[in-house]
Design a protein around this motif. Structure first.
Motif, PDB file in Angstrom:
ATOM      1  N   THR A   1     -13.299  27.858   0.041  1.00 19.13           N
ATOM      2  CA  THR A   1     -13.502  29.318  -0.743  1.00 19.13           C
ATOM      3  C   THR A   1     -13.293  30.378   0.378  1.00 19.13           C
ATOM      4  O   THR A   1     -13.210  31.614  -0.056  1.00 19.13           O
ATOM      5  N   GLY A   2     -13.682  30.264   1.708  1.00 19.89           N
ATOM      6  CA  GLY A   2     -14.053  31.384   2.480  1.00 19.89           C
ATOM      7  C   GLY A   2     -15.265  32.114   2.645  1.00 19.89           C
ATOM      8  O   GLY A   2     -15.627  33.068   3.607  1.00 19.89           O
ATOM      9  N   GLU A   3     -16.039  31.648   1.730  1.00 18.24           N
ATOM     10  CA  GLU A   3     -17.362  32.228   1.650  1.00 18.24           C
ATOM     11  C   GLU A   3     -18.263  32.210   2.837  1.00 18.24           C
ATOM     12  O   GLU A   3     -18.990  32.917   3.152  1.00 18.24           O
TER      13      GLU A   3
ATOM     14  N   ASP B   1     -14.136  24.710   4.411  1.00 15.79           N
ATOM     15  CA  ASP B   1     -14.655  25.705   3.338  1.00 15.79           C
ATOM     16  C   ASP B   1     -13.445  26.101   2.688  1.00 15.79           C
ATOM     17  O   ASP B   1     -12.423  26.806   3.104  1.00 15.79           O
TER      18      ASP B   1
ATOM     19  N   CYS C   1     -11.737  26.843   7.547  1.00 14.77           N
ATOM     20  CA  CYS C   1     -11.724  27.409   6.484  1.00 14.77           C
ATOM     21  C   CYS C   1     -10.176  27.297   6.221  1.00 14.77           C
ATOM     22  O   CYS C   1      -9.354  27.888   6.854  1.00 14.77           O
TER      23      CYS C   1
ATOM     24  N   ALA D   1      -6.672  24.932  10.357  1.00  8.95           N
ATOM     25  CA  ALA D   1      -7.643  24.461   9.653  1.00  8.95           C
ATOM     26  C   ALA D   1      -7.772  23.136   9.487  1.00  8.95           C
ATOM     27  O   ALA D   1      -8.751  22.415   9.503  1.00  8.95           O
TER      28      ALA D   1
ATOM     29  N   TYR E   1     -16.735  24.376  11.969  1.00 10.58           N
ATOM     30  CA  TYR E   1     -16.168  25.081  10.668  1.00 10.58           C
ATOM     31  C   TYR E   1     -14.606  25.254  10.514  1.00 10.58           C
ATOM     32  O   TYR E   1     -13.860  25.642  11.224  1.00 10.58           O
TER      33      TYR E   1
ATOM     34  N   GLU F   1     -17.049  32.060   5.922  1.00 14.94           N
ATOM     35  CA  GLU F   1     -16.839  32.737   7.388  1.00 14.94           C
ATOM     36  C   GLU F   1     -17.816  33.692   7.795  1.00 14.94           C
ATOM     37  O   GLU F   1     -17.841  33.831   8.864  1.00 14.94           O
ATOM     38  N   ARG F   2     -18.372  34.349   6.799  1.00 13.50           N
ATOM     39  CA  ARG F   2     -19.598  35.207   7.268  1.00 13.50           C
ATOM     40  C   ARG F   2     -20.545  34.713   8.476  1.00 13.50           C
ATOM     41  O   ARG F   2     -21.120  35.379   8.896  1.00 13.50           O
TER      42      ARG F   2
ATOM     43  N   GLY G   1      -6.580  27.778   4.820  1.00 12.63           N
ATOM     44  CA  GLY G   1      -5.670  29.286   5.026  1.00 12.63           C
ATOM     45  C   GLY G   1      -5.861  29.814   6.256  1.00 12.63           C
ATOM     46  O   GLY G   1      -4.901  30.775   6.543  1.00 12.63           O
ATOM     47  N   ARG G   2      -6.577  29.320   7.158  1.00 14.83           N
ATOM     48  CA  ARG G   2      -6.646  29.809   8.481  1.00 14.83           C
ATOM     49  C   ARG G   2      -5.873  28.894   9.633  1.00 14.83           C
ATOM     50  O   ARG G   2      -5.790  27.980   9.261  1.00 14.83           O
TER      51      ARG G   2
END
Length: 154
Positions: free
Chosen positions: A127-129, A125, A146, A152, A144, A131-132, A148-149
């Motif tokens: 976009t980070g979208e 991911d 993300c 990752a 999964y 993560e929810r 930037g984490r």
């Protein structure tokens, strides 16, 4: 010019790291969700992210693309990739790369989305979208990642 050059170099490095992750995970088929750089628009601006599909193909990974704002002709003729149906064709993918946060990709709840994907799917991911959804590898059987984490791309 140095800032632009550094930015392009960094973008390529991230793309190469994504390719290396998919190769380590033995991904054969990946689906890219969103190829355009801006969400919910068909506006095309030269974006280095568009080049990711070429790196993947050069490394023997089959790439299919879904973007509700891109014409089939653009995806097939300009990018040289097949278009796939979201979410129905997700079950055929070994991995998914979420590149553009179109609202179309955010309209499913977690249980509904999981019903369309196969076990052990790798999701990258950008976009980070998603993560929810709080995907859990042991429960949801989804790997999964993300961008930037921490870790990752390991």
């Amino acid at each position: 010019m140095s800032i632009i050059s550094d930015s392009l170099s960094s973008e390529f490095s991230i793309q190469q790291s994504i390719v290396e992750l998919l190769l380590r995970k033995k991904v054969k088929k990946t689906g890219i969700l969103g190829i355009l750089p801006r969400e919910n628009t068909s506006e095309y601006i030269l974006n280095q992210g568009v080049l990711l599909h070429n790196l993947l193909k050069q490394n023997g990974i089959e790439v299919k693309i879904n973007d509700p704002y891109s014409e089939k002709r653009f995806i097939e003729d300009s990018l040289g990739c097949q278009r796939f149906s979201f979410p129905n064709d997700l079950k055929d993918m070994d991995s998914i790369i979420l590149m553009t946060p179109h609202s179309y990709y955010k309209m499913y709840d977690k249980i509904n989305l999981l019903s369309y994907i196969k076990k052990n799917l790798l999701i990258v991911d950008i976009t980070g979208e998603w993560e929810r959804y709080s995907f859990n590898l042991s429960v949801d059987k989804v790997d999964y990642r993300c961008l930037g984490r921490a870790k990752a791309l390991e």
